[in-house]
Design a protein around this motif. Structure first.
Motif, PDB file in Angstrom:
ATOM      1  N   GLN A  80     -37.736  49.684  -3.757  1.00 20.40           N
ATOM      2  CA  GLN A  80     -38.526  48.674  -4.469  1.00 20.40           C
ATOM      3  C   GLN A  80     -37.693  47.432  -4.786  1.00 20.40           C
ATOM      4  OE1 GLN A  80     -39.931  51.002  -7.778  1.00 20.40           O
ATOM      5  NE2 GLN A  80     -41.607  51.910  -6.600  1.00 20.40           N
ATOM      6  N   GLU A  81     -36.454  47.632  -5.183  1.00 22.15           N
ATOM      7  CA  GLU A  81     -35.582  46.503  -5.501  1.00 22.15           C
ATOM      8  C   GLU A  81     -35.276  45.677  -4.251  1.00 22.15           C
ATOM      9  OE1 GLU A  81     -33.212  43.667  -7.338  1.00 22.15           O
ATOM     10  OE2 GLU A  81     -34.772  44.981  -8.120  1.00 22.15           O
ATOM     11  N   THR A  82     -35.026  46.336  -3.150  1.00 21.04           N
ATOM     12  CA  THR A  82     -34.756  45.627  -1.901  1.00 21.04           C
ATOM     13  C   THR A  82     -35.986  44.835  -1.463  1.00 21.04           C
ATOM     14  OG1 THR A  82     -33.222  47.385  -1.295  1.00 21.04           O
ATOM     15  CG2 THR A  82     -33.889  45.902   0.449  1.00 21.04           C
ATOM     16  N   ALA A  83     -37.161  45.434  -1.574  1.00 22.42           N
ATOM     17  CA  ALA A  83     -38.404  44.729  -1.233  1.00 22.42           C
ATOM     18  C   ALA A  83     -38.630  43.540  -2.167  1.00 22.42           C
ATOM     19  CB  ALA A  83     -39.586  45.691  -1.298  1.00 22.42           C
ATOM     20  N   ARG A  84     -38.336  43.718  -3.454  1.00 17.27           N
ATOM     21  CA  ARG A  84     -38.494  42.628  -4.420  1.00 17.27           C
ATOM     22  C   ARG A  84     -37.581  41.458  -4.056  1.00 17.27           C
ATOM     23  NH1 ARG A  84     -36.205  40.198  -8.164  1.00 17.27           N
ATOM     24  NH2 ARG A  84     -34.371  41.507  -8.272  1.00 17.27           N
ATOM     25  N   GLN A  85     -36.352  41.745  -3.681  1.00 18.51           N
ATOM     26  CA  GLN A  85     -35.411  40.693  -3.300  1.00 18.51           C
ATOM     27  C   GLN A  85     -35.874  39.972  -2.035  1.00 18.51           C
ATOM     28  OE1 GLN A  85     -31.481  42.399  -3.020  1.00 18.51           O
ATOM     29  NE2 GLN A  85     -31.480  43.024  -5.161  1.00 18.51           N
ATOM     30  N   ALA A  86     -36.393  40.732  -1.067  1.00 15.87           N
ATOM     31  CA  ALA A  86     -36.898  40.131   0.164  1.00 15.87           C
ATOM     32  C   ALA A  86     -38.098  39.230  -0.134  1.00 15.87           C
ATOM     33  CB  ALA A  86     -37.286  41.206   1.169  1.00 15.87           C
TER      34      ALA A  86
END
Length: 168
Positions: A80-86
């Motif tokens: 979720q954090e990686t998707a949020r950053q993307a």
């Protein structure tokens, strides 16, 4: 008169290691050639979840300290954090270029949702070449997407291997 099948959709496929600015630029360049909707797909890496399912998997904090059990919950948090950053990076690029873009996080095995997204559109996929190793790549091929692969290790502007760009 424009029919549904005449509509073009440019899909930007992102993973945690994608060269996002280069993929965005390629999409804008392609969009300059023909009007198209932009749609960004962040493909979740299911390897984190598979690793978390193993009882011996541990997470080692960068700051040192004791290793922690790597759980399904922690794997989901990382995803979720990686998707949020993307998504944040895509929103910044879209704002800078005054472009509208849709963003969705998708499991790399979710063919039914991918079929919905592509729909009756003529779809062009822009992705880093590493996508060919993911299960979702087969779906893009089967669904008849025109595929433009970007060399994830090459900086086209400087004509040399890309040493500085991080994905998200």
């Amino acid at each position: 008169m424009t029919t549904q099948s005449d509509k073009v959709r440019i899909l930007i496929a992102l993973t945690e290691s994608s060269p996002v600015p280069r993929l965005w630029k390629a999409a804008l360049d392609m969009r300059a050639e023909r009007p198209a909707d932009l749609f960004t797909l962040f493909l979740q890496d299911e390897r984190w979840l598979r690793a978390a399912s193993l009882s011996f998997t541990r997470e080692f904090p960068r700051s040192g300290g004791r290793p922690l059990n790597f759980t399904q919950q922690r794997a989901q948090e990382i995803g979720q954090e990686t998707a949020r950053q993307a998504k944040k990076l895509i929103e910044q690029l879209a704002a800078k270029s005054k472009t509208r873009v849709a963003f969705e996080t998708l499991s790399e095995r979710d063919r039914p949702r991918l079929v919905e997204i592509i729909g009756e559109h003529q779809s062009i996929l822009i992705a880093a070449d590493a996508i060919t190793a993911l299960p979702v790549y087969v779906h893009f091929v089967e669904l008849g997407c025109h595929i433009e692969l970007i060399d994830s290790a090459f900086d086209a502007e400087n004509g040399k291997p890309d040493e500085h760009e991080s994905g998200t």
